[in-house]
Design a protein around this motif. Structure first.
Motif, mmCIF file in Angstrom:
data_model
loop_
_atom_site.group_PDB
_atom_site.id
_atom_site.type_symbol
_atom_site.label_atom_id
_atom_site.label_comp_id
_atom_site.label_asym_id
_atom_site.label_seq_id
_atom_site.Cartn_x
_atom_site.Cartn_y
_atom_site.Cartn_z
ATOM 1 N N GLU A 183 0.733 -1.178 -0.050
ATOM 2 C CA GLU A 183 -0.001 -0.076 -0.137
ATOM 3 C C GLU A 183 0.787 1.280 -0.072
ATOM 4 O O GLU A 183 0.770 2.200 -0.750
ATOM 5 C CB GLU A 183 -0.875 0.014 1.280
ATOM 6 N N LYS A 184 1.992 1.289 0.827
ATOM 7 C CA LYS A 184 2.812 2.514 0.845
ATOM 8 C C LYS A 184 3.412 2.591 -0.412
ATOM 9 O O LYS A 184 3.643 3.810 -0.958
ATOM 10 C CB LYS A 184 3.930 2.238 2.088
ATOM 11 N N ALA A 185 3.676 1.684 -0.954
ATOM 12 C CA ALA A 185 4.587 1.666 -2.359
ATOM 13 C C ALA A 185 3.753 2.096 -3.372
ATOM 14 O O ALA A 185 4.497 2.329 -4.711
ATOM 15 C CB ALA A 185 5.324 0.186 -2.623
ATOM 16 N N GLY A 186 2.370 2.249 -3.201
ATOM 17 C CA GLY A 186 1.487 2.693 -4.328
ATOM 18 C C GLY A 186 1.814 4.126 -4.614
ATOM 19 O O GLY A 186 1.237 4.620 -5.658
ATOM 20 N N ILE A 187 2.396 4.918 -3.948
ATOM 21 C CA ILE A 187 2.905 6.260 -4.229
ATOM 22 C C ILE A 187 3.870 6.422 -5.639
ATOM 23 O O ILE A 187 4.295 7.131 -5.955
ATOM 24 C CB ILE A 187 3.273 7.217 -3.424
ATOM 25 N N ILE A 188 4.644 5.104 -5.652
ATOM 26 C CA ILE A 188 5.795 5.143 -6.671
ATOM 27 C C ILE A 188 5.191 5.550 -8.165
ATOM 28 O O ILE A 188 3.995 4.610 -8.568
ATOM 29 C CB ILE A 188 6.252 3.596 -6.638
ATOM 30 N N LYS A 189 5.720 6.361 -8.835
ATOM 31 C CA LYS A 189 5.316 6.625 -10.141
ATOM 32 C C LYS A 189 6.400 6.336 -11.182
ATOM 33 O O LYS A 189 7.598 6.323 -11.077
ATOM 34 C CB LYS A 189 5.018 8.351 -10.170
ATOM 35 N N PRO A 190 5.867 5.987 -12.311
ATOM 36 C CA PRO A 190 6.739 5.344 -13.549
ATOM 37 C C PRO A 190 7.942 6.508 -13.543
ATOM 38 O O PRO A 190 7.605 7.965 -13.803
ATOM 39 C CB PRO A 190 5.770 5.599 -14.670
ATOM 40 N N ALA A 191 9.149 6.141 -13.442
ATOM 41 C CA ALA A 191 10.429 7.009 -13.930
ATOM 42 C C ALA A 191 10.798 8.195 -13.093
ATOM 43 O O ALA A 191 11.581 8.793 -13.334
ATOM 44 C CB ALA A 191 10.382 7.407 -15.273
ATOM 45 N N VAL A 192 10.031 8.117 -12.100
ATOM 46 C CA VAL A 192 10.169 9.259 -10.957
ATOM 47 C C VAL A 192 11.175 8.796 -9.922
ATOM 48 O O VAL A 192 10.905 7.434 -9.286
ATOM 49 C CB VAL A 192 8.831 9.714 -10.015
ATOM 50 N N PRO A 193 12.348 9.372 -9.407
ATOM 51 C CA PRO A 193 13.008 8.922 -8.404
ATOM 52 C C PRO A 193 12.470 8.501 -7.088
ATOM 53 O O PRO A 193 11.477 9.219 -6.596
ATOM 54 C CB PRO A 193 14.098 10.053 -8.360
ATOM 55 N N LEU A 194 12.803 7.193 -6.567
ATOM 56 C CA LEU A 194 12.393 6.935 -5.198
ATOM 57 C C LEU A 194 13.401 6.970 -4.382
ATOM 58 O O LEU A 194 14.451 6.546 -4.723
ATOM 59 C CB LEU A 194 11.982 5.525 -5.594
ATOM 60 N N PHE A 195 13.218 7.309 -3.039
ATOM 61 C CA PHE A 195 14.184 7.500 -2.034
ATOM 62 C C PHE A 195 13.725 6.619 -0.636
ATOM 63 O O PHE A 195 12.611 6.899 -0.439
ATOM 64 C CB PHE A 195 14.481 8.890 -1.474
ATOM 65 N N ILE A 207 8.917 -2.933 -2.166
ATOM 66 C CA ILE A 207 9.029 -1.794 -2.746
ATOM 67 C C ILE A 207 10.014 -1.850 -3.772
ATOM 68 O O ILE A 207 9.756 -1.191 -4.916
ATOM 69 C CB ILE A 207 9.716 -0.655 -1.504
ATOM 70 N N GLU A 208 11.183 -2.397 -3.580
ATOM 71 C CA GLU A 208 11.979 -2.768 -4.993
ATOM 72 C C GLU A 208 11.245 -3.357 -6.033
ATOM 73 O O GLU A 208 11.460 -2.901 -7.201
ATOM 74 C CB GLU A 208 13.212 -3.486 -4.579
ATOM 75 N N HIS A 209 10.304 -4.304 -6.043
ATOM 76 C CA HIS A 209 9.672 -5.024 -7.020
ATOM 77 C C HIS A 209 8.447 -4.063 -7.652
ATOM 78 O O HIS A 209 8.671 -3.858 -9.007
ATOM 79 C CB HIS A 209 8.819 -5.971 -6.475
ATOM 80 N N ILE A 210 8.062 -2.964 -6.905
ATOM 81 C CA ILE A 210 7.220 -2.073 -7.476
ATOM 82 C C ILE A 210 8.052 -1.137 -8.564
ATOM 83 O O ILE A 210 7.481 -0.664 -9.069
ATOM 84 C CB ILE A 210 6.143 -1.405 -6.501
ATOM 85 N N ALA A 211 9.173 -0.877 -7.571
ATOM 86 C CA ALA A 211 10.006 0.388 -8.257
ATOM 87 C C ALA A 211 10.448 -0.282 -9.627
ATOM 88 O O ALA A 211 10.312 0.627 -10.697
ATOM 89 C CB ALA A 211 11.073 0.668 -7.333
ATOM 90 N N ALA A 212 11.016 -1.380 -9.738
ATOM 91 C CA ALA A 212 11.524 -1.786 -10.962
ATOM 92 C C ALA A 212 10.290 -2.086 -12.031
ATOM 93 O O ALA A 212 10.610 -1.803 -13.040
ATOM 94 C CB ALA A 212 11.889 -3.401 -10.825
ATOM 95 N N ARG A 213 9.164 -2.388 -11.447
ATOM 96 C CA ARG A 213 7.890 -2.450 -12.608
ATOM 97 C C ARG A 213 7.705 -1.105 -13.104
ATOM 98 O O ARG A 213 7.266 -0.836 -14.201
ATOM 99 C CB ARG A 213 6.878 -3.014 -11.808
ATOM 100 N N ASN A 214 7.797 -0.049 -12.298
ATOM 101 C CA ASN A 214 7.675 1.392 -12.569
ATOM 102 C C ASN A 214 9.060 1.865 -13.263
ATOM 103 O O ASN A 214 8.984 3.041 -13.808
ATOM 104 C CB ASN A 214 7.281 2.396 -11.643
#
Length: 451
Positions: A183-195, A207-214
């Motif tokens: 749920e928290k990782a739902g803010i991850i957006k395509p190509a937007v830097p994540l910290f 988190i890493e899985h969802i970031a990779a997908r985006n």
């Protein structure tokens, strides 16, 4: 009409709780002309613990760099104004009553009585305010979760940040770290830097899985940036280089984690900044109600007056008890608070009494377990600012099951008197914690609201 009256009307008409969805907020924003698409570049912050502190560090760094920044955080401690800090030269200021009221009325009229939660309509208010006031950046904190939080209508933030994840709001987000991280990782957006702040392994994997997908560039604590305390200083290091900084003005080792997360995002998004900017930010950062010593005010004065009447306490009457406040309310926060108490040796110099109130939506056992062998006594109180507060008698019985001694009181004033009476003739230290609502009530009664 006043802001208070407008808010009372909203509370009476619309649900007070959470109903996670983006449909209602999106429809309202469309009627308002989509102000969320016209706000300055956004740092979007999600997580379980440290969201507010990380947002405070972001604000401190941006302002130290000579830029202006709007900040939206929740919940507030004393008044709704605290949720909206409008950026201006010399430092942001809480929105005025007049400006806030006007924005509430506009959002309410646009909504036209359609079912919506108060948080959703007040998120729309934030977007109105931030779109119509000039600033260089925005810092926007997620209210609950991330994926379906009202703030997640944001489409293209300049950075997404996820603070440490723990068990909290299980009724809404799930009962495992994996579900909550999703749920928290739902803010991850395509190509937007994540910290990403320090995370449990199972949360980080999600988190890493969802970031990779985006296909989002990711910077992870202890992997891509590191930090530690050395000789009373705060050392931060990443691929750009090392920063040797003063320890953050917010107390607690966990605040170094929050500061490092904010620095990692700023180092990537903002123009190259001199180390002096970060030094200034660490010294000036401000976030009320987080391991903060209560300022002199009505509550402290009242206790001192009580002690003056007690001849056995004359030795303490000039100073009264040392009172600290912290809004921590889940097991992870309890561990962080207790660690700071132990490190500072707060129990060794004088008795330590905890005054605690909690919501029934929280997990009290794990929170109080963290204070075993550290707190001498617990006094439980109601949380008057929420309908979901534990009855203090029931909460005291829960506390006793963890092995701590506990008594129940009817209100803060009674709890303070009881705490002082437990140790006549002694100087004591009091920690008021367990709920941000409780901390807000304390600040209001003390006459020292956030500035």
């Amino acid at each position: 009409m006043s802001t208070a009256a407008a808010l009372d009307r909203l509370m009476a008409i619309h649900p007070k709780g959470f109903d996670l969805s983006l449909e209602r907020i999106s429809a309202l924003l469309e009627k308002l002309g989509n102000p969320h698409l016209a706000i300055p570049p956004v740092f979007h912050v999600a997580g379980t613990n440290g969201k507010g502190s990380t947002s405070a560090f972001l604000r401190a760094i941006i302002e130290a760099a000579g830029k202006t920044v709007h900040v939206h955080t929740s919940p507030h401690l004393v008044g709704w104004h605290e949720r909206y800090r409008l950026g201006q030269e010399g430092g942001g200021r809480f929105v005025s009553d007049e400006v806030l009221e006007e924005a509430i009325v506009r959002a309410e009229n646009a909504n036209g009585g359609t079912p919506i939660t108060v948080f959703e309509i007040m998120s729309a208010v934030g977007f109105i305010l931030f779109a119509e006031h000039t600033a260089d950046y925005c810092v926007i904190e997620v209210g609950l979760g991330g994926r379906f939080d009202a703030t997640n209508v944001l489409q293209n933030p300049v950075a997404c940040l996820i603070t440490p994840i723990g068990l909290d709001h299980e009724a809404y987000l799930g009962d495992t770290l994996t579900k909550i991280a999703f749920e928290k990782a739902g803010i991850i957006k395509p190509a937007v830097p994540l910290f990403v702040g320090v995370q449990p392994d199972e949360a980080l994997a999600v988190i890493e899985h969802i970031a990779a997908r985006n296909r989002s560039p990711v910077s992870i604590a202890r992997q891509d940036y590191d930090f530690y305390e050395e000789n009373g200083r705060f050392v931060y290091q990443d691929s750009i280089g090392l920063l040797d900084l003063p320890k953050p003005g917010l107390i607690g080792d966990h605040q170094i984690t929050n500061a490092a997360l904010a620095i990692s995002a700023c180092r990537a998004v903002l123009p190259v900044l001199e180390s002096s900017v970060y030094e200034t930010a660490m010294e000036k950062v401000y976030w009320p109600g987080r391991f903060e010593r209560l300022k002199p005010g009505n509550l402290a004065a009242g206790i001192s007056a009580v002690m003056l009447k007690d001849t056995s306490s004359e030795t303490n009457s000039e100073t009264g008890p040392e009172i600290w406040i912290d809004g921590g309310h889940n097991p992870h926060a309890g561990i962080a608070i207790s660690a700071q108490l132990k490190k500072a040796g707060y129990r060794k110099s004088m008795p330590l009494v905890m005054i605690a109130g909690m919501l029934t939506t929280k997990e009290p056992n794990g929170f109080f377990e963290a204070f075993k062998g550290l707190v001498d006594r617990v006094v439980t109180v109601p949380v008057n600012q929420s309908d979901a507060g534990f009855d203090p008698t029931i909460l005291a019985s829960i506390v006793r099951k963890t092995g701590l001694q506990a008594d129940a009181a009817t209100d803060i004033e009674s709890a303070l008197k009881l705490a002082v009476g437990l140790y006549p003739g002694q100087q004591i230290r009091i920690l008021i914690c367990g709920s941000l609502y409780l901390v807000g009530e304390v600040l209001q009664k003390n006459g020292t609201p956030p500035q």
